[in-house]
Design a protein around this motif. Structure first.
Motif, PDB file in Angstrom:
ATOM      1  N   TYR A  39       0.836  -1.201   0.000  1.00 22.80           N
ATOM      2  CA  TYR A  39       0.000   0.000   0.000  1.00 22.80           C
ATOM      3  C   TYR A  39       0.877   1.259   0.000  1.00 22.80           C
ATOM      4  O   TYR A  39       0.628   2.206  -0.762  1.00 22.80           O
ATOM      5  N   ASP A  40       1.898   1.270   0.846  1.00 20.54           N
ATOM      6  CA  ASP A  40       2.809   2.422   0.899  1.00 20.54           C
ATOM      7  C   ASP A  40       3.498   2.634  -0.440  1.00 20.54           C
ATOM      8  O   ASP A  40       3.659   3.780  -0.897  1.00 20.54           O
ATOM      9  N   PHE A  41       3.910   1.548  -1.067  1.00 18.90           N
ATOM     10  CA  PHE A  41       4.563   1.648  -2.376  1.00 18.90           C
ATOM     11  C   PHE A  41       3.597   2.209  -3.418  1.00 18.90           C
ATOM     12  O   PHE A  41       3.964   3.092  -4.217  1.00 18.90           O
ATOM     13  N   ASN A  42       2.361   1.704  -3.413  1.00 18.11           N
ATOM     14  CA  ASN A  42       1.368   2.190  -4.369  1.00 18.11           C
ATOM     15  C   ASN A  42       1.120   3.686  -4.210  1.00 18.11           C
ATOM     16  O   ASN A  42       1.052   4.425  -5.202  1.00 18.11           O
ATOM     17  N   MET A  43       0.986   4.134  -2.951  1.00 15.69           N
ATOM     18  CA  MET A  43       0.629   5.528  -2.697  1.00 15.69           C
ATOM     19  C   MET A  43       1.832   6.469  -2.770  1.00 15.69           C
ATOM     20  O   MET A  43       1.745   7.555  -3.355  1.00 15.69           O
ATOM     21  N   ASP A  44       2.950   6.053  -2.167  1.00 16.09           N
ATOM     22  CA  ASP A  44       4.104   6.950  -2.046  1.00 16.09           C
ATOM     23  C   ASP A  44       5.000   6.968  -3.280  1.00 16.09           C
ATOM     24  O   ASP A  44       5.800   7.898  -3.449  1.00 16.09           O
ATOM     25  N   VAL A  45       4.878   5.956  -4.101  1.00 16.59           N
ATOM     26  CA  VAL A  45       5.717   5.890  -5.296  1.00 16.59           C
ATOM     27  C   VAL A  45       4.869   5.921  -6.577  1.00 16.59           C
ATOM     28  O   VAL A  45       4.921   6.885  -7.347  1.00 16.59           O
ATOM     29  N   LEU A  46       4.070   4.872  -6.797  1.00 18.86           N
ATOM     30  CA  LEU A  46       3.333   4.766  -8.053  1.00 18.86           C
ATOM     31  C   LEU A  46       2.311   5.892  -8.231  1.00 18.86           C
ATOM     32  O   LEU A  46       2.245   6.506  -9.296  1.00 18.86           O
ATOM     33  N   ASP A  47       1.523   6.148  -7.183  1.00 18.27           N
ATOM     34  CA  ASP A  47       0.509   7.197  -7.315  1.00 18.27           C
ATOM     35  C   ASP A  47       1.148   8.582  -7.323  1.00 18.27           C
ATOM     36  O   ASP A  47       0.819   9.426  -8.160  1.00 18.27           O
ATOM     37  N   LYS A  48       2.071   8.819  -6.413  1.00 15.75           N
ATOM     38  CA  LYS A  48       2.677  10.139  -6.271  1.00 15.75           C
ATOM     39  C   LYS A  48       3.473  10.558  -7.495  1.00 15.75           C
ATOM     40  O   LYS A  48       3.389  11.724  -7.938  1.00 15.75           O
ATOM     41  N   TYR A  49       4.222   9.629  -8.065  1.00 17.41           N
ATOM     42  CA  TYR A  49       5.138   9.995  -9.151  1.00 17.41           C
ATOM     43  C   TYR A  49       4.656   9.591 -10.548  1.00 17.41           C
ATOM     44  O   TYR A  49       5.205  10.076 -11.544  1.00 17.41           O
ATOM     45  N   ILE A  50       3.648   8.736 -10.624  1.00 18.65           N
ATOM     46  CA  ILE A  50       3.211   8.289 -11.950  1.00 18.65           C
ATOM     47  C   ILE A  50       1.719   8.540 -12.171  1.00 18.65           C
ATOM     48  O   ILE A  50       1.340   9.379 -12.989  1.00 18.65           O
ATOM     49  N   LEU A  51       0.870   7.807 -11.441  1.00 21.77           N
ATOM     50  CA  LEU A  51      -0.559   7.838 -11.744  1.00 21.77           C
ATOM     51  C   LEU A  51      -1.188   9.215 -11.538  1.00 21.77           C
ATOM     52  O   LEU A  51      -1.908   9.711 -12.408  1.00 21.77           O
ATOM     53  N   ARG A  52      -0.906   9.854 -10.409  1.00 22.55           N
ATOM     54  CA  ARG A  52      -1.521  11.156 -10.165  1.00 22.55           C
ATOM     55  C   ARG A  52      -1.045  12.221 -11.159  1.00 22.55           C
ATOM     56  O   ARG A  52      -1.877  12.954 -11.721  1.00 22.55           O
ATOM     57  N   PRO A  53       0.281  12.346 -11.407  1.00 19.38           N
ATOM     58  CA  PRO A  53       0.712  13.334 -12.401  1.00 19.38           C
ATOM     59  C   PRO A  53       0.136  13.080 -13.788  1.00 19.38           C
ATOM     60  O   PRO A  53      -0.253  14.038 -14.486  1.00 19.38           O
ATOM     61  N   VAL A  54       0.089  11.809 -14.189  1.00 19.16           N
ATOM     62  CA  VAL A  54      -0.489  11.476 -15.499  1.00 19.16           C
ATOM     63  C   VAL A  54      -1.964  11.867 -15.529  1.00 19.16           C
ATOM     64  O   VAL A  54      -2.458  12.427 -16.513  1.00 19.16           O
ATOM     65  N   THR A  55      -2.665  11.580 -14.440  1.00 15.03           N
ATOM     66  CA  THR A  55      -4.095  11.885 -14.373  1.00 15.03           C
ATOM     67  C   THR A  55      -4.335  13.389 -14.402  1.00 15.03           C
ATOM     68  O   THR A  55      -5.242  13.872 -15.099  1.00 15.03           O
ATOM     69  N   VAL A  56      -3.539  14.145 -13.655  1.00 16.63           N
ATOM     70  CA  VAL A  56      -3.684  15.603 -13.641  1.00 16.63           C
ATOM     71  C   VAL A  56      -3.478  16.165 -15.046  1.00 16.63           C
ATOM     72  O   VAL A  56      -4.243  17.028 -15.510  1.00 16.63           O
ATOM     73  N   SER A  57      -2.463  15.672 -15.746  1.00 14.32           N
ATOM     74  CA  SER A  57      -2.193  16.136 -17.114  1.00 14.32           C
ATOM     75  C   SER A  57      -3.325  15.742 -18.058  1.00 14.32           C
ATOM     76  O   SER A  57      -3.758  16.543 -18.901  1.00 14.32           O
ATOM     77  N   TYR A  58      -3.809  14.528 -17.888  1.00 13.10           N
ATOM     78  CA  TYR A  58      -4.907  14.022 -18.727  1.00 13.10           C
ATOM     79  C   TYR A  58      -6.155  14.882 -18.552  1.00 13.10           C
ATOM     80  O   TYR A  58      -6.796  15.291 -19.539  1.00 13.10           O
ATOM     81  N   VAL A  59      -6.504  15.191 -17.312  1.00 14.57           N
ATOM     82  CA  VAL A  59      -7.684  16.008 -17.037  1.00 14.57           C
ATOM     83  C   VAL A  59      -7.499  17.424 -17.588  1.00 14.57           C
ATOM     84  O   VAL A  59      -8.439  18.028 -18.109  1.00 14.57           O
ATOM     85  N   ALA A  60      -6.268  17.946 -17.507  1.00 15.60           N
ATOM     86  CA  ALA A  60      -5.998  19.315 -17.951  1.00 15.60           C
ATOM     87  C   ALA A  60      -6.119  19.473 -19.466  1.00 15.60           C
ATOM     88  O   ALA A  60      -6.555  20.536 -19.937  1.00 15.60           O
ATOM     89  N   VAL A  61      -5.732  18.456 -20.211  1.00 14.88           N
ATOM     90  CA  VAL A  61      -5.696  18.600 -21.678  1.00 14.88           C
ATOM     91  C   VAL A  61      -6.869  17.928 -22.391  1.00 14.88           C
ATOM     92  O   VAL A  61      -7.056  18.135 -23.594  1.00 14.88           O
ATOM     93  N   THR A  62      -7.664  17.141 -21.666  1.00 18.34           N
ATOM     94  CA  THR A  62      -8.755  16.408 -22.311  1.00 18.34           C
ATOM     95  C   THR A  62     -10.095  17.035 -21.964  1.00 18.34           C
ATOM     96  O   THR A  62     -10.495  17.054 -20.796  1.00 18.34           O
ATOM     97  N   PRO A  63     -10.819  17.559 -22.946  1.00 21.72           N
ATOM     98  CA  PRO A  63     -12.132  18.170 -22.690  1.00 21.72           C
ATOM     99  C   PRO A  63     -13.090  17.146 -22.068  1.00 21.72           C
ATOM    100  O   PRO A  63     -13.023  15.949 -22.374  1.00 21.72           O
ATOM    101  N   GLN A  64     -13.988  17.621 -21.213  1.00 22.64           N
ATOM    102  CA  GLN A  64     -14.914  16.726 -20.521  1.00 22.64           C
ATOM    103  C   GLN A  64     -15.755  15.879 -21.482  1.00 22.64           C
ATOM    104  O   GLN A  64     -15.960  14.685 -21.229  1.00 22.64           O
ATOM    105  N   PRO A  65     -16.259  16.444 -22.601  1.00 20.41           N
ATOM    106  CA  PRO A  65     -17.031  15.600 -23.524  1.00 20.41           C
ATOM    107  C   PRO A  65     -16.208  14.437 -24.088  1.00 20.41           C
ATOM    108  O   PRO A  65     -16.740  13.337 -24.286  1.00 20.41           O
ATOM    109  N   VAL A  66     -14.928  14.690 -24.341  1.00 16.46           N
ATOM    110  CA  VAL A  66     -14.057  13.617 -24.838  1.00 16.46           C
ATOM    111  C   VAL A  66     -13.865  12.561 -23.755  1.00 16.46           C
ATOM    112  O   VAL A  66     -13.915  11.354 -24.020  1.00 16.46           O
ATOM    113  N   ARG A  67     -13.659  13.011 -22.517  1.00 11.50           N
ATOM    114  CA  ARG A  67     -13.505  12.069 -21.403  1.00 11.50           C
ATOM    115  C   ARG A  67     -14.766  11.233 -21.231  1.00 11.50           C
ATOM    116  O   ARG A  67     -14.701  10.020 -20.985  1.00 11.50           O
ATOM    117  N   ASN A  68     -15.922  11.873 -21.353  1.00  7.67           N
ATOM    118  CA  ASN A  68     -17.182  11.137 -21.233  1.00  7.67           C
ATOM    119  C   ASN A  68     -17.286  10.055 -22.300  1.00  7.67           C
ATOM    120  O   ASN A  68     -17.735   8.941 -22.025  1.00  7.67           O
TER     121      ASN A  68
END
Length: 243
Positions: A39-68
């Motif tokens: 759990y610590d590895f998932n949250m402190d490494v994978l989520d912090k450095y990979i999944l969350r940054p990728v998700t933030v970028s994805y949400v920022a550049v992808t219009p909501q209708p496209v995401r839907n």
């Protein structure tokens, strides 16, 4: 792809889990001494450095209708799996609704990009093989925190392999299956952004996630009508929906 994980899990089982303090023992979680570091590895490494940054970028550049449309498309691809599981669980009505949804959204909805079926009253019936095994009487088994995949149980891990690999492989290639999994993971993470504060403020985030996970499984197994009265919680339903 589960062989490396199962090898590590087997080593943990053989070595025993007696290192967990007595006051923190949970009969649902006999592998806690293994699960917590994962759990610590998932949250402190994978989520912090990979999944969350990728998700933030994805949400920022992808219009909501496209995401839907992406959510609609990936959901539609897996709707036949929902229909099959509904049938295996003895739910002909849910099976029929999912089959009709797939037909409508794959045609009128342009390969599932638009959820036309919901506007016709055909609401998605979410059924998975883990639920099927539960309906058949199989218990949860041990709680498992999976590297890069999050919380599960022995029963639901088995169900996930069937739902996310065996059944999709009938219609999709391996790269397509992986792409669908990645898109679903990013959208699930995006939906949890607003719930991060709840997790951060919990006394023990690991236990918080585990308790939510088991409540969600009970909720799904009984189609939203669990037989036992659950304690009130402070988290949003979306947190449960995406575990």
């Amino acid at each position: 792809m589960f062989k490396p994980f199962l090898a590590v899990l087997a080593a943990v089982v053989i070595s025993g889990c007696s290192t967990v303090p007595e006051e923190k023992q949970d009969e649902r979680d006999p592998l806690q001494s293994f699960n917590r570091p994962v759990y610590d590895f998932n949250m402190d490494v994978l989520d912090k450095y990979i999944l969350r940054p990728v998700t933030v970028s994805y949400v920022a550049v992808t219009p909501q209708p496209v995401r839907n449309s992406i959510v609609n498309f990936t959901t539609n691809l897996l709707t036949p799996t929902d229909a099959i599981n509904a049938g295996l669980q003895g739910k002909p009505s849910s099976m029929g609704v999912n089959a009709a949804r797939f037909l409508v959204n794959s045609t009128v909805g342009i390969f599932g990009l638009f959820d036309v079926a919901s506007s016709l009253g055909l609401k998605h019936q979410d059924e998975d093989f883990g639920q099927t095994l539960g309906v058949w009487g199989l218990g949860d088994g041990a709680y498992i925190m999976l590297p890069a995949m999050g919380p599960s149980t022995v029963r639901n891990l088995t169900g996930d392999v069937i739902d996310n690999y065996v059944m999709p492989e009938i219609a999709l290639s391996t790269p397509q299956t992986i792409a669908v999994f990645a898109l679903k993971a990013i959208e699930a993470r995006a939906s949890l952004m607003a719930q991060e504060k709840l997790l951060e403020e919990s006394l023990d985030p690991y236990i918080f996630v585990k308790d939510i996970y088991f409540q969600r499984q009970l909720y799904e197994l009984h189609d939203g009508n669990p037989p036992l009265k659950e304690e009130p919680t402070d988290f949003d339903e979306d947190f449960l929906e995406n575990l």
